[in-house]
Motif scaffolding. Structure first.
Motif, mmCIF file in Angstrom:
data_model
loop_
_atom_site.group_PDB
_atom_site.id
_atom_site.type_symbol
_atom_site.label_atom_id
_atom_site.label_comp_id
_atom_site.label_asym_id
_atom_site.label_seq_id
_atom_site.Cartn_x
_atom_site.Cartn_y
_atom_site.Cartn_z
ATOM 1 N N LEU A 1 0.824 -1.210 0.000
ATOM 2 C CA LEU A 1 0.000 0.000 0.000
ATOM 3 C C LEU A 1 0.860 1.264 0.000
ATOM 4 N N TRP A 2 1.948 1.231 0.748
ATOM 5 C CA TRP A 2 2.853 2.391 0.748
ATOM 6 C C TRP A 2 3.488 2.587 -0.628
ATOM 7 N N SER A 3 3.865 1.503 -1.273
ATOM 8 C CA SER A 3 4.455 1.604 -2.611
ATOM 9 C C SER A 3 3.438 2.119 -3.621
ATOM 10 N N GLU A 4 2.173 1.667 -3.493
ATOM 11 C CA GLU A 4 1.142 2.160 -4.397
ATOM 12 C C GLU A 4 0.857 3.637 -4.162
ATOM 13 N N ALA A 5 0.891 4.055 -2.903
ATOM 14 C CA ALA A 5 0.584 5.456 -2.592
ATOM 15 C C ALA A 5 1.683 6.401 -3.059
ATOM 16 N N THR A 6 2.897 5.914 -3.185
ATOM 17 C CA THR A 6 4.024 6.773 -3.584
ATOM 18 C C THR A 6 4.406 6.598 -5.046
ATOM 19 N N LEU A 7 3.495 6.080 -5.863
ATOM 20 C CA LEU A 7 3.799 5.922 -7.289
ATOM 21 C C LEU A 7 3.977 7.269 -7.981
ATOM 22 N N GLY A 8 3.180 8.255 -7.581
ATOM 23 C CA GLY A 8 3.256 9.545 -8.248
ATOM 24 C C GLY A 8 4.410 10.411 -7.804
ATOM 25 N N ILE A 9 5.176 9.978 -6.807
ATOM 26 C CA ILE A 9 6.320 10.753 -6.318
ATOM 27 C C ILE A 9 7.557 10.348 -7.111
ATOM 28 N N ARG A 10 8.385 11.305 -7.430
ATOM 29 C CA ARG A 10 9.571 10.996 -8.243
ATOM 30 C C ARG A 10 10.654 10.286 -7.449
ATOM 31 N N TYR A 11 10.583 10.379 -6.122
ATOM 32 C CA TYR A 11 11.566 9.685 -5.289
ATOM 33 C C TYR A 11 11.142 8.226 -5.097
ATOM 34 N N ASN A 12 12.141 7.371 -5.006
ATOM 35 C CA ASN A 12 11.880 5.942 -4.850
ATOM 36 C C ASN A 12 11.735 5.622 -3.368
ATOM 37 N N LEU A 13 10.488 5.484 -2.907
ATOM 38 C CA LEU A 13 10.205 5.209 -1.502
ATOM 39 C C LEU A 13 9.657 3.806 -1.265
ATOM 40 N N SER A 14 9.690 2.965 -2.269
ATOM 41 C CA SER A 14 9.165 1.610 -2.127
ATOM 42 C C SER A 14 10.155 0.744 -1.352
ATOM 43 N N PRO A 15 9.729 0.053 -0.295
ATOM 44 C CA PRO A 15 10.653 -0.833 0.435
ATOM 45 C C PRO A 15 11.198 -1.958 -0.419
ATOM 46 N N PHE A 16 10.391 -2.468 -1.334
ATOM 47 C CA PHE A 16 10.851 -3.554 -2.199
ATOM 48 C C PHE A 16 11.951 -3.064 -3.140
ATOM 49 N N ALA A 17 11.793 -1.849 -3.657
ATOM 50 C CA ALA A 17 12.820 -1.300 -4.541
ATOM 51 C C ALA A 17 14.120 -1.047 -3.799
ATOM 52 N N LEU A 18 14.026 -0.583 -2.563
ATOM 53 C CA LEU A 18 15.240 -0.333 -1.782
ATOM 54 C C LEU A 18 15.990 -1.630 -1.493
ATOM 55 N N VAL A 19 15.249 -2.694 -1.171
ATOM 56 C CA VAL A 19 15.891 -3.987 -0.917
ATOM 57 C C VAL A 19 16.557 -4.513 -2.169
ATOM 58 N N GLN A 20 15.895 -4.379 -3.311
ATOM 59 C CA GLN A 20 16.479 -4.873 -4.548
ATOM 60 C C GLN A 20 17.672 -4.038 -4.987
ATOM 61 N N GLU A 21 17.629 -2.746 -4.735
ATOM 62 C CA GLU A 21 18.793 -1.924 -5.052
ATOM 63 C C GLU A 21 19.999 -2.305 -4.197
ATOM 64 N N TYR A 22 19.748 -2.679 -2.955
ATOM 65 C CA TYR A 22 20.850 -3.092 -2.082
ATOM 66 C C TYR A 22 21.482 -4.389 -2.585
ATOM 67 N N PHE A 23 20.652 -5.381 -2.925
ATOM 68 C CA PHE A 23 21.196 -6.646 -3.412
ATOM 69 C C PHE A 23 21.803 -6.495 -4.806
ATOM 70 N N GLY A 24 21.251 -5.582 -5.622
ATOM 71 C CA GLY A 24 21.781 -5.401 -6.963
ATOM 72 C C GLY A 24 23.090 -4.648 -7.011
ATOM 73 N N SER A 25 23.388 -3.886 -5.963
ATOM 74 C CA SER A 25 24.645 -3.119 -5.949
ATOM 75 C C SER A 25 25.843 -3.951 -5.541
ATOM 76 N N ILE A 26 25.626 -5.176 -5.077
ATOM 77 C CA ILE A 26 26.714 -6.043 -4.632
ATOM 78 C C ILE A 26 27.002 -7.059 -5.735
ATOM 79 N N ASP A 27 28.247 -7.156 -6.140
ATOM 80 C CA ASP A 27 28.652 -8.085 -7.200
ATOM 81 C C ASP A 27 29.006 -9.432 -6.577
ATOM 82 N N SER A 28 28.036 -10.305 -6.550
ATOM 83 C CA SER A 28 28.257 -11.648 -6.007
ATOM 84 C C SER A 28 27.128 -12.550 -6.497
ATOM 85 N N ASP A 29 27.503 -13.810 -6.790
ATOM 86 C CA ASP A 29 26.487 -14.757 -7.248
ATOM 87 C C ASP A 29 25.466 -15.060 -6.151
#
Length: 281
Positions: A61-89
């Motif tokens: 619900l928080w991610s849906e409510a912040t769709l119109g904001i240009r800042y990335n406030l989705s918890p799922f996106a933040l978690v994926q950005e953290y795992f995607g920034s690390i180079d490891s299998d």
């Protein structure tokens, strides 16, 4: 469990069937495991699952409510950005799991709501392979129709550039809706917040009670006397059905006993006749 008995002289030999013994042991073990699950583990597991589902729902619900904001406030996106920034299998696998779990949870919630539509109608799904073919085709058709918009909405939640994903390359341009324009996929999910607030505040039941429609949700918010009367009526119906089941089971048991007694008497009479004929001969 006695499987058979043979007498020789004054000795009686009793044998047991190992399959029956194994079946009884299996049933006893299963009943003990069921008892331990119901008494010790089920409340804890259900509380943990409820907490996890509530957290996932609030995050969605928080991610849906912040769709119109240009800042990335989705918890799922933040978690994926953290795992995607690390180079490891190893973190690549965690990235895929973090991307799959929210979409899977959203799909389960959507499909569950779809399957409950018209539960008592011709399009409802029934267990034990009793669903009609029309109901199966109807639910499968609408489930497929819902999956693609749900996946597109999930990509918007993550603030991904949808033009560079394999999903958009397969389906083409999806950010233009006729009549509504490009901003419709961003602001339409805000209706989910309204529906969730509607359900959380139990407004549907209050409306049913205000209109005067006899509905189970309206009874929960009605006066206590009406609710107690309905509960007592339900208890009376349950007791009546239980007494009927007990009486029918007793009648069946007495009928089976009478049939077994008649068969035993007939067997005894036949054995006596055979022994009498043998003695005469």
């Amino acid at each position: 469990m006695v499987a058979g008995a043979s007498s020789g002289g004054n000795h009686i030999r009793i044998t047991t069937d190992p399959l029956l013994v194994a079946s009884n042991n299996q049933q006893t073990c299963r009943s003990q495991m069921t008892r331990m699950w119901v008494r010790y583990f089920r409340p804890f597991v259900y509380r943990c699952l409820g907490l996890i589902c509530a957290t996932m729902s609030v995050a969605i619900l928080w991610s849906e409510a912040t769709l119109g904001i240009r800042y990335n406030l989705s918890p799922f996106a933040l978690v994926q950005e953290y795992f995607g920034s690390i180079d490891s299998d190893r973190y690549d696998i965690l990235f895929q799991i973090a991307a799959l779990v929210p979409l899977l949870y959203m799909s389960i919630c959507t499909s569950n709501g779809l399957f409950q539509v018209g539960r008592f109608g011709p399009y409802c799904l029934r267990g034990n392979r009793q669903s009609h073919g029309v109901a199966l085709v109807f639910n499968a058709q609408y489930l497929v129709r819902l999956q693609f918009p749900l996946a597109y909405n999930y990509l918007l939640m993550l603030k991904y550039d949808t033009s560079e994903t394999a999903f958009s390359k397969f389906l083409g341009q999806m950010n233009v809706v006729p009549i509504f324009g490009k901003s419709f996929p961003v602001y339409a999910p805000l209706l989910i917040i309204f529906l969730c607030s509607f359900t959380l505040c139990n407004i549907y039941a209050k409306l049913m009670n205000l209109v005067g429609i006899d509905h189970q949700d309206a009874l929960l918010v009605g006066d206590k006397e009406t609710l107690e009367a309905k509960v007592n009526e339900g208890k009376t119906l349950l007791l009546r059905q239980r007494n009927y089941d007990v009486s029918s089971n007793n009648a069946d048991a007495s009928r089976n006993n009478n049939e077994s007694l008649h068969s035993e008497n007939g067997t005894v009479e036949m054995s006596e006749r055979k022994s009498l004929n043998t003695s005469i001969v």
